[in-house]
Design a protein around this motif. Sequence first.
Motif, PDB file in Angstrom:
ATOM      1  N   HIS A 105       2.207   3.753   1.201  1.00 51.90           N
ATOM      2  CA  HIS A 105       3.305   3.551   1.301  1.00 51.90           C
ATOM      3  C   HIS A 105       3.851   1.775   1.328  1.00 51.90           C
ATOM      4  O   HIS A 105       3.501   1.339   1.294  1.00 51.90           O
ATOM      5  CB  HIS A 105       3.415   3.836   2.702  1.00 51.90           C
ATOM      6  N   GLY A 106       4.615   1.879   0.824  1.00 55.63           N
ATOM      7  CA  GLY A 106       5.728   0.616  -0.508  1.00 55.63           C
ATOM      8  C   GLY A 106       4.878   0.768  -1.636  1.00 55.63           C
ATOM      9  O   GLY A 106       5.520  -0.770  -1.687  1.00 55.63           O
ATOM     10  N   ASP A 107       4.033   0.860  -1.799  1.00 57.48           N
ATOM     11  CA  ASP A 107       3.494   0.672  -3.061  1.00 57.48           C
ATOM     12  C   ASP A 107       4.051   2.254  -4.417  1.00 57.48           C
ATOM     13  O   ASP A 107       3.824   3.190  -3.561  1.00 57.48           O
ATOM     14  CB  ASP A 107       2.082   0.388  -3.436  1.00 57.48           C
ATOM     15  N   LEU A 157       0.018  -4.260  -5.321  1.00 53.66           N
ATOM     16  CA  LEU A 157       0.835  -5.118  -4.242  1.00 53.66           C
ATOM     17  C   LEU A 157       0.081  -5.660  -3.448  1.00 53.66           C
ATOM     18  O   LEU A 157      -0.144  -5.274  -2.555  1.00 53.66           O
ATOM     19  CB  LEU A 157       2.502  -5.077  -4.297  1.00 53.66           C
ATOM     20  N   THR A 158       0.062  -6.925  -3.099  1.00 52.05           N
ATOM     21  CA  THR A 158      -0.194  -8.134  -1.918  1.00 52.05           C
ATOM     22  C   THR A 158       0.507  -7.279  -0.595  1.00 52.05           C
ATOM     23  O   THR A 158      -0.183  -6.857   0.091  1.00 52.05           O
ATOM     24  CB  THR A 158       0.395  -9.228  -1.925  1.00 52.05           C
ATOM     25  N   LEU A 159       1.999  -6.678  -0.647  1.00 52.67           N
ATOM     26  CA  LEU A 159       1.901  -5.399   0.682  1.00 52.67           C
ATOM     27  C   LEU A 159       1.270  -4.551   1.192  1.00 52.67           C
ATOM     28  O   LEU A 159       0.771  -4.038   2.388  1.00 52.67           O
ATOM     29  CB  LEU A 159       3.724  -5.608   0.248  1.00 52.67           C
ATOM     30  N   ALA A 160       0.489  -4.192  -0.067  1.00 54.58           N
ATOM     31  CA  ALA A 160       0.308  -2.603   0.075  1.00 54.58           C
ATOM     32  C   ALA A 160      -1.368  -3.232   1.366  1.00 54.58           C
ATOM     33  O   ALA A 160      -1.978  -2.317   2.107  1.00 54.58           O
ATOM     34  CB  ALA A 160      -0.906  -2.430  -0.573  1.00 54.58           C
ATOM     35  N   PHE A 161      -2.071  -4.284   1.419  1.00 54.99           N
ATOM     36  CA  PHE A 161      -2.687  -4.718   2.304  1.00 54.99           C
ATOM     37  C   PHE A 161      -2.368  -4.703   3.391  1.00 54.99           C
ATOM     38  O   PHE A 161      -3.688  -3.890   4.101  1.00 54.99           O
ATOM     39  CB  PHE A 161      -2.931  -6.193   1.981  1.00 54.99           C
ATOM     40  N   ASP A 162      -1.411  -4.698   4.138  1.00 54.47           N
ATOM     41  CA  ASP A 162      -1.435  -4.050   4.895  1.00 54.47           C
ATOM     42  C   ASP A 162      -0.846  -3.208   5.299  1.00 54.47           C
ATOM     43  O   ASP A 162      -1.224  -2.410   6.371  1.00 54.47           O
ATOM     44  CB  ASP A 162       0.504  -5.429   5.571  1.00 54.47           C
ATOM     45  N   SER A 163      -0.538  -2.202   4.512  1.00 51.95           N
ATOM     46  CA  SER A 163       0.291  -0.611   4.564  1.00 51.95           C
ATOM     47  C   SER A 163      -1.719  -0.201   4.525  1.00 51.95           C
ATOM     48  O   SER A 163      -1.755   0.518   5.568  1.00 51.95           O
ATOM     49  CB  SER A 163       0.396  -0.564   3.288  1.00 51.95           C
ATOM     50  N   MET A 164      -2.379  -0.528   4.068  1.00 56.87           N
ATOM     51  CA  MET A 164      -3.880   0.227   4.331  1.00 56.87           C
ATOM     52  C   MET A 164      -4.356  -0.029   5.200  1.00 56.87           C
ATOM     53  O   MET A 164      -4.848   0.756   6.405  1.00 56.87           O
ATOM     54  CB  MET A 164      -4.949  -0.724   2.661  1.00 56.87           C
ATOM     55  N   GLU A 166      -2.835  -0.264   8.284  1.00 51.01           N
ATOM     56  CA  GLU A 166      -1.765   0.558   8.609  1.00 51.01           C
ATOM     57  C   GLU A 166      -2.561   1.770   9.130  1.00 51.01           C
ATOM     58  O   GLU A 166      -2.745   2.644  10.093  1.00 51.01           O
ATOM     59  CB  GLU A 166      -0.535   0.407   9.179  1.00 51.01           C
ATOM     60  N   THR A 167      -3.038   1.977   7.248  1.00 49.56           N
ATOM     61  CA  THR A 167      -3.550   3.852   7.404  1.00 49.56           C
ATOM     62  C   THR A 167      -4.728   3.849   7.775  1.00 49.56           C
ATOM     63  O   THR A 167      -5.026   4.845   8.564  1.00 49.56           O
ATOM     64  CB  THR A 167      -3.120   4.467   6.227  1.00 49.56           C
ATOM     65  N   ILE A 168      -5.275   2.921   8.099  1.00 50.13           N
ATOM     66  CA  ILE A 168      -6.928   3.332   8.133  1.00 50.13           C
ATOM     67  C   ILE A 168      -6.604   3.417   9.741  1.00 50.13           C
ATOM     68  O   ILE A 168      -7.794   3.822  10.709  1.00 50.13           O
ATOM     69  CB  ILE A 168      -7.513   1.883   8.070  1.00 50.13           C
ATOM     70  N   THR A 169      -6.275   2.100  10.757  1.00 49.82           N
ATOM     71  CA  THR A 169      -6.005   1.761  12.097  1.00 49.82           C
ATOM     72  C   THR A 169      -5.582   3.117  12.542  1.00 49.82           C
ATOM     73  O   THR A 169      -5.832   3.916  13.441  1.00 49.82           O
ATOM     74  CB  THR A 169      -5.177   0.516  12.476  1.00 49.82           C
ATOM     75  N   ALA A 170      -4.575   3.802  11.582  1.00 50.43           N
ATOM     76  CA  ALA A 170      -4.428   5.533  12.114  1.00 50.43           C
ATOM     77  C   ALA A 170      -5.303   6.018  12.005  1.00 50.43           C
ATOM     78  O   ALA A 170      -5.259   7.406  12.642  1.00 50.43           O
ATOM     79  CB  ALA A 170      -2.886   5.922  11.261  1.00 50.43           C
ATOM     80  N   PHE A 171      -5.762   6.441  11.268  1.00 49.17           N
ATOM     81  CA  PHE A 171      -7.313   7.109  11.268  1.00 49.17           C
ATOM     82  C   PHE A 171      -8.029   7.319  12.417  1.00 49.17           C
ATOM     83  O   PHE A 171      -8.127   8.185  12.878  1.00 49.17           O
ATOM     84  CB  PHE A 171      -7.788   6.544   9.653  1.00 49.17           C
ATOM     85  N   ASP A 172      -8.344   5.755  12.801  1.00 49.36           N
ATOM     86  CA  ASP A 172      -9.379   5.676  13.663  1.00 49.36           C
ATOM     87  C   ASP A 172      -8.262   6.101  14.732  1.00 49.36           C
ATOM     88  O   ASP A 172      -9.034   6.859  16.177  1.00 49.36           O
ATOM     89  CB  ASP A 172      -9.216   4.200  13.766  1.00 49.36           C
ATOM     90  N   ALA A 173      -7.629   6.293  15.358  1.00 46.98           N
ATOM     91  CA  ALA A 173      -6.457   6.661  16.675  1.00 46.98           C
ATOM     92  C   ALA A 173      -6.579   7.984  16.402  1.00 46.98           C
ATOM     93  O   ALA A 173      -6.468   8.701  17.621  1.00 46.98           O
ATOM     94  CB  ALA A 173      -4.646   5.957  16.116  1.00 46.98           C
TER      95      ALA A 173
END
Length: 221
Positions: A105-107, A157-164, A166-173
Amino acid sequence: MSIAQNDQERQLVEWLADMNEDDAVPLATRMLLEEGVNPMHVLDLCREAMDIVGKRFEEGEYFLPELVLAGEMLDNVGAIAKPLIKQGDGGGAAKLGKVLIGTVHGDLHDIGKNIVTFMLDINGFEVKDIGVDVSVQTFIDEIKAYQPDVVGLSGFLTLAFDSMKETITAFDAAGLRSDFKIMIGGGQIDETVRSYTGADAFGVNAVEAVGLCRNWLGVAA
């Protein structure tokens, strides 16, 4: 291999890398349909050209319009080559594994993702591409429905790093993280970014992405 054929192959790589669509696509088409060149070999030449395009982009010689055109040329050649590959294997080859891929998201960039999807497909993987600007919840819903062996997160985009991350943390949760491997790619991704996001690995191009999937699923190269 004849000298003429070798010259023709060098010409194809050069024209593709130089964005000479008007000459490159007809040449690839002629090689596939009239001369009977192995379609996988033609796609290897395309892949070689895309590596050159990627390097020129990294060095600031090419920009996004060139990446878009490169993707379009690859799509055009692939549209002819893929049916020939599937025709050659009888269309019944078992898929090696399932890969879910999307741009976070965001990219909105999708050229790299499309090339990875294409290369995974012709290398025998079952791929589901869920598009660009994909929300965390959409990834989770798609994973539950598709049950992939590998999940690919793309972002330019570099902002995608935070999205990645966030996404992976959500997989864990969500309790899903141990069910599949995660690869990331696109833009200026390196080991530092991989570590930051929590992904299992990163790939700098489509060839590396195919290699990661093969290694994870125990498929011989």
